[in-house]
Design an enzyme around this catalytic site. Structure first.
Site, PDB file in Angstrom:
ATOM      1  N   GLU A 163      29.257  21.971 -42.073  1.00  0.00           N
ATOM      2  CA  GLU A 163      28.439  21.108 -41.220  1.00  0.00           C
ATOM      3  C   GLU A 163      29.252  19.933 -40.670  1.00  0.00           C
ATOM      4  OE1 GLU A 163      25.541  21.083 -39.793  1.00  0.00           O
ATOM      5  OE2 GLU A 163      24.669  22.888 -40.641  1.00  0.00           O
ATOM      6  N   GLU A 166      31.580  21.319 -38.027  1.00  0.00           N
ATOM      7  CA  GLU A 166      30.868  21.690 -36.799  1.00  0.00           C
ATOM      8  C   GLU A 166      30.442  20.474 -35.991  1.00  0.00           C
ATOM      9  OE1 GLU A 166      28.685  25.880 -38.129  1.00  0.00           O
ATOM     10  OE2 GLU A 166      27.467  24.182 -37.497  1.00  0.00           O
ATOM     11  N   GLU A 167      29.877  19.479 -36.683  1.00  0.00           N
ATOM     12  CA  GLU A 167      29.299  18.347 -35.956  1.00  0.00           C
ATOM     13  C   GLU A 167      30.354  17.356 -35.475  1.00  0.00           C
ATOM     14  OE1 GLU A 167      26.040  16.531 -38.051  1.00  0.00           O
ATOM     15  OE2 GLU A 167      24.826  18.354 -37.989  1.00  0.00           O
TER      16      GLU A 167
END
Lengths: 282, 282
Positions: A163, A166-167
């Protein structure tokens, strides 16, 4: 049906091969083979009728009927025959039929979403913070730690690292689970468990994801923690403990992989590796 | 449809009231009202066709179509119109339709079961142990700690206390989560998270549950821990840490209730209450 005829009737059913193709499971239940379903509705109704008669005479317990999307025309007749929905995934719906008179003991469907939040502090005492494009915080100006749902088959520590990557584009190493929060009625009557993780940054250059993230930055920790949004008592507690963890004043759960004899893939157990006098193996 | 006619066509659709009754959600999606569905298949097909045309012209995103059991005859036409299954509960199936050209961002279905195991040690150094009637350990003679799945809407610490009470009749108080294990492909392609809990017994007289439990007893801890079954490395680790916890040598996660302003019910956060210099509030 007269008792005398019962065996003969059964024999006929077995021989007729009009029954649905299936196997018996370890709980004395029936699993219908989804690859051998009749495509014609009337043939299905006849086969299901004969099959249920056979399974009842055999004193079977639960019947599992998986109907792939291409057999969606069989859902209605199955419901009419007394089946109930159990769960569904994009390409199929699973129905069940409980034969015994005693209450149903079939396992229920998955009950929880699993989410992760990632506290990533760099050596300058800055925390990795994002603003979200969608959802309740949209447009609020609130800076939060990266969060997300773990994917199907993904481990909690992997999900946290993914996460963040990705972010924000930042590479990280999982350190500890600080704690977890359980919530109910979060989505579709389901519950969730949110694991708060502390990660160590392995890179510094932010590359923001555009579809979900409005903004991302390394943010002064003091400024992050002073946001009115963070003064909510549980969130404040979470941030305080993340800070204590990075300063060595708080010990959460690290993780270690265990290999069971029959499993090819390791399973991860998360526990207080410090008290266990062991090093975490992320 | 010609561009010029588009608005007029839309107007007609809006006025015709042939569209399905629905509301717009905060993500610009459509939630069809399941209480106003046409019961007749052909009326449903017509309404769905007109509704989809309208929603597409409005550039909506995801459409949520919940079909209760009594509307099972509408599942097949919905699938034929391009809907896919999202999830199901015993009394309904939920289908979705993603309108935009970009990849679907609808939240996925629940992904995990949540289980609890309960280590209950009495003042004589005996552990509460059970033998299971069903499942893989059936007939193996293995003594294990009480385990089970948490119910929908149930908190982890409540689930541990309930399972012990149900299986053995023993009243307990939740102390700590020692650690947790995540497993994959456990049931229906889903994962599970198993929380290992230490509980303090508040009563001593065992009243065994008959449907799931073959035998239950207070068992000498040494004898319990020496079973060949327990020598599996992860299980051995779990039992060792439970013992360390009861002797004050290991600190897991206690729990504390937090009340958010908008929530009537408290949410529980599980964390290392010792390092936080706080007492657990079970």
């Amino acid at each position: 049906m007269e008792k005398k005829d019962n065996d003969y009737g059964l024999e006929n059913l077995l021989l007729s091969s009009n029954c649905l193709s299936c196997e018996v499971d370890p709980y004395d239940g029936i699993i219908v083979d989804p690859s051998c379903l009749p495509t014609d509705v009337n043939s299905f109704i006849d086969s299901l009728h004969d099959s249920l008669a056979l399974w009842k005479s055999q004193e079977r317990k639960g019947v599992w009927l998986k109907l792939p999307t291409e057999n969606a025309n069989l859902v209605f007749p199955a419901i009419e025959a007394g089946f109930v929905y159990h769960h569904a995934e994009p390409n199929y719906v699973m129905l069940t039929y409980w034969i015994p008179e005693v209450p149903c003991t079939l396992p229920s469907n998955a009950s929880h979403q699993v989410g992760v939040g990632a506290f990533v502090l760099n050596e300058e005492g800055q925390v990795l913070a994002v603003q979200e494009k969608n959802g309740p915080l949209q447009g609020s100006g609130v800076w939060k730690m990266p969060t997300g749902l773990v994917n199907q088959g993904e481990d909690v520590h992997e999900g946290a690292v993914r996460e963040v990557k990705e972010e924000t584009g930042i590479d990280t190493e999982f350190l500890e689970v600080i704690g977890f929060r359980q919530g109910h009625q979060v989505l579709f009557e389901k519950s969730d468990i949110f694991f708060l993780c502390v990660l160590r940054p392995l890179s510094m250059t932010i590359l923001k994801q555009d579809t979900e993230i409005e903004a991302a930055q390394w943010m002064d920790l003091e400024k992050f923690a002073c946001q009115p949004f963070v003064q909510n008592s549980m969130l404040r507690k979470m941030v305080d403990m993340c800070m204590a963890c990075t300063q060595g004043r708080y010990r959460g759960f690290g993780t270690r992989a265990f290999h069971a004899g029959s499993e090819r893939m390791p399973s991860y157990f998360y526990y207080n590796v410090h008290d266990s006098m062991e090093k975490s193996i992320p």
